[in-house]
Design a protein around this motif. Structure first.
Motif, PDB file in Angstrom:
ATOM      1  N   ALA A  24       0.798  -1.112   0.003  1.00 53.01           N
ATOM      2  CA  ALA A  24       0.150  -0.170   0.311  1.00 53.01           C
ATOM      3  C   ALA A  24       0.805   1.297   0.201  1.00 53.01           C
ATOM      4  N   LEU A  25       2.077   1.197   0.832  1.00 51.64           N
ATOM      5  CA  LEU A  25       2.831   2.305   0.827  1.00 51.64           C
ATOM      6  C   LEU A  25       3.509   2.571  -0.714  1.00 51.64           C
ATOM      7  N   ILE A  26       3.793   1.517  -1.317  1.00 54.63           N
ATOM      8  CA  ILE A  26       4.320   1.520  -2.518  1.00 54.63           C
ATOM      9  C   ILE A  26       3.416   2.263  -3.487  1.00 54.63           C
ATOM     10  N   ILE A  43       7.237  12.320   2.773  1.00 58.76           N
ATOM     11  CA  ILE A  43       7.248  10.930   3.364  1.00 58.76           C
ATOM     12  C   ILE A  43       5.758  10.923   4.461  1.00 58.76           C
ATOM     13  N   ASP A  44       5.392  12.360   4.876  1.00 64.72           N
ATOM     14  CA  ASP A  44       4.305  12.346   5.844  1.00 64.72           C
ATOM     15  C   ASP A  44       3.023  12.111   4.952  1.00 64.72           C
ATOM     16  N   GLU A  45       3.274  12.695   3.652  1.00 67.46           N
ATOM     17  CA  GLU A  45       2.006  12.524   2.693  1.00 67.46           C
ATOM     18  C   GLU A  45       1.787  11.067   2.245  1.00 67.46           C
ATOM     19  N   ILE A  46       3.001  10.324   2.038  1.00 65.66           N
ATOM     20  CA  ILE A  46       2.877   8.973   1.753  1.00 65.66           C
ATOM     21  C   ILE A  46       2.263   8.082   2.868  1.00 65.66           C
ATOM     22  N   SER A  53       1.658   6.121  10.739  1.00 67.46           N
ATOM     23  CA  SER A  53       2.640   7.702  11.196  1.00 67.46           C
ATOM     24  C   SER A  53       3.746   7.447  10.398  1.00 67.46           C
ATOM     25  N   SER A  54       4.697   8.638  10.257  1.00 71.55           N
ATOM     26  CA  SER A  54       5.960   8.675   9.714  1.00 71.55           C
ATOM     27  C   SER A  54       6.700   7.766  10.286  1.00 71.55           C
ATOM     28  N   ARG A  55       6.656   7.616  11.649  1.00 77.59           N
ATOM     29  CA  ARG A  55       7.560   6.771  12.333  1.00 77.59           C
ATOM     30  C   ARG A  55       7.401   5.335  11.893  1.00 77.59           C
ATOM     31  N   THR A  56       6.072   5.002  11.791  1.00 71.09           N
ATOM     32  CA  THR A  56       5.876   3.452  11.012  1.00 71.09           C
ATOM     33  C   THR A  56       6.506   3.429   9.641  1.00 71.09           C
ATOM     34  N   PHE A  57       6.402   4.224   8.989  1.00 68.83           N
ATOM     35  CA  PHE A  57       6.744   4.205   7.632  1.00 68.83           C
ATOM     36  C   PHE A  57       8.228   3.880   7.529  1.00 68.83           C
ATOM     37  N   PHE A  58       9.080   4.261   8.484  1.00 67.48           N
ATOM     38  CA  PHE A  58      10.277   4.051   8.630  1.00 67.48           C
ATOM     39  C   PHE A  58      10.675   2.690   8.840  1.00 67.48           C
ATOM     40  N   ARG A  59       9.689   1.795   9.362  1.00 69.09           N
ATOM     41  CA  ARG A  59       9.866   0.272   9.620  1.00 69.09           C
ATOM     42  C   ARG A  59       9.619  -0.369   8.405  1.00 69.09           C
ATOM     43  N   TYR A  60       9.360   0.291   7.203  1.00 69.37           N
ATOM     44  CA  TYR A  60       9.308  -0.471   6.047  1.00 69.37           C
ATOM     45  C   TYR A  60      10.408   0.195   4.901  1.00 69.37           C
ATOM     46  N   PHE A  61      10.692   1.476   5.028  1.00 69.35           N
ATOM     47  CA  PHE A  61      11.365   1.935   3.912  1.00 69.35           C
ATOM     48  C   PHE A  61      12.381   2.887   4.898  1.00 69.35           C
ATOM     49  N   ALA A  62      13.616   3.088   4.043  1.00 68.09           N
ATOM     50  CA  ALA A  62      14.480   4.049   4.618  1.00 68.09           C
ATOM     51  C   ALA A  62      14.215   5.547   4.451  1.00 68.09           C
ATOM     52  N   GLY A  63      13.546   5.497   3.099  1.00 67.72           N
ATOM     53  CA  GLY A  63      13.290   6.954   2.551  1.00 67.72           C
ATOM     54  C   GLY A  63      12.275   6.683   1.580  1.00 67.72           C
ATOM     55  N   LYS A  64      11.789   7.700   0.693  1.00 66.86           N
ATOM     56  CA  LYS A  64      10.890   7.833  -0.211  1.00 66.86           C
ATOM     57  C   LYS A  64      11.533   7.345  -1.398  1.00 66.86           C
ATOM     58  N   GLU A  65      12.928   7.320  -1.688  1.00 67.38           N
ATOM     59  CA  GLU A  65      13.537   6.720  -2.850  1.00 67.38           C
ATOM     60  C   GLU A  65      13.283   5.313  -2.885  1.00 67.38           C
ATOM     61  N   ASP A  66      13.532   4.606  -1.714  1.00 70.47           N
ATOM     62  CA  ASP A  66      13.214   3.266  -1.722  1.00 70.47           C
ATOM     63  C   ASP A  66      12.084   3.027  -2.022  1.00 70.47           C
ATOM     64  N   VAL A  67      10.753   3.686  -1.788  1.00 73.01           N
ATOM     65  CA  VAL A  67       9.464   3.508  -2.309  1.00 73.01           C
ATOM     66  C   VAL A  67       9.199   3.614  -3.836  1.00 73.01           C
TER      67      VAL A  67
END
Length: 217
Positions: A24-26, A43-46, A53-67
């Motif tokens: 879903a994040l991708i 990243i907040d928008e994604i 949360s943005s904090r949870t985002f970083f459990r999946y990806f190091a940044g938006k480039e990885d997405v």
């Protein structure tokens, strides 16, 4: 006995939920990149699109480039798995060619040709992503080279043929995709046809079976 399987079931549920969130994040990230532009997307928008949360985002990806490059990473893994699964006696060129074309077909069929090409175009027109994609491609080519060398029983430190073969097939694929981006048709058969044609042109001088001399095919 039924109770003993519960922890495993729970672990499987967590893994599937994590995979769904990652997917879903991708999708959310790609939608935003294609709509707003890569640089303008945060990243907040994604994270907000997936209601995490943005904090949870970083459990999946190091940044938006990885997405943005995640689809490419998945494709690389599929090609390597497909190559490993080819019959051991199959010569290296047809083995890699079949693996690459089958996974192009699968990836474009799964995402839709238009979406597949949109992501390719996004990467090509975004300098930060282009640089990251080159790093990703180099890592993928290295792993494919190692697999081809192992299949052939040669030492890639002294035999350049595995690296040259992989480099030519990957260059052909890249040119095929670039040609498809400019093609008015947007169907799967045309995509695979152009990828196949470009790979065949790039590898026209490479025989299916190699000789014993590492300095010549």
């Amino acid at each position: 006995m039924a109770g003993m399987s519960a922890p495993t079931d729970q672990g499987g549920l967590r893994a599937r939920k994590k995979q769904r969130t990652r997917a879903a994040l991708i999708d959310a990230g790609l939608d935003l990149f294609l709509t707003k532009g890569y640089d303008a997307t945060t990243i907040d928008e994604i994270a907000a699109e997936v209601e995490i949360s943005s904090r949870t985002f970083f459990r999946y990806f190091a940044g938006k480039e990885d997405v943005a490059l995640a689809k490419g990473d998945e494709f690389d893994e599929l090609v390597l798995e497909a190559l490993s699964a080819r019959p051991a006696a199959e010569p290296p060129l047809p083995a890699l060619r079949h693996a690459m074309l089958a996974m192009i077909h699968e990836a474009a069929a799964g995402d839709g040709v238009r979406r597949f090409l949109q992501v390719q175009h996004l990467i090509n027109k975004t300098p930060a992503l282009l640089a990251g994609n080159l790093r990703r491609a180099a890592g993928s080519e290295e792993r494919l080279t190692t697999e081809i060398a192992a299949r052939q029983g040669v030492d890639q430190a002294h035999d350049m043929r595995p690296r040259v073969l992989v480099g030519m097939v990957c260059a052909g694929l890249r040119i095929g995709l670039e040609t498809m981006c400019a093609d008015p048709r947007r169907d799967l058969e045309r995509l695979v046809e152009l990828a196949e044609e470009a790979i065949d042109l790039a590898t026209a001088g490479i025989p299916q079976r190699w000789g014993d001399d590492p300095h010549t095919w």
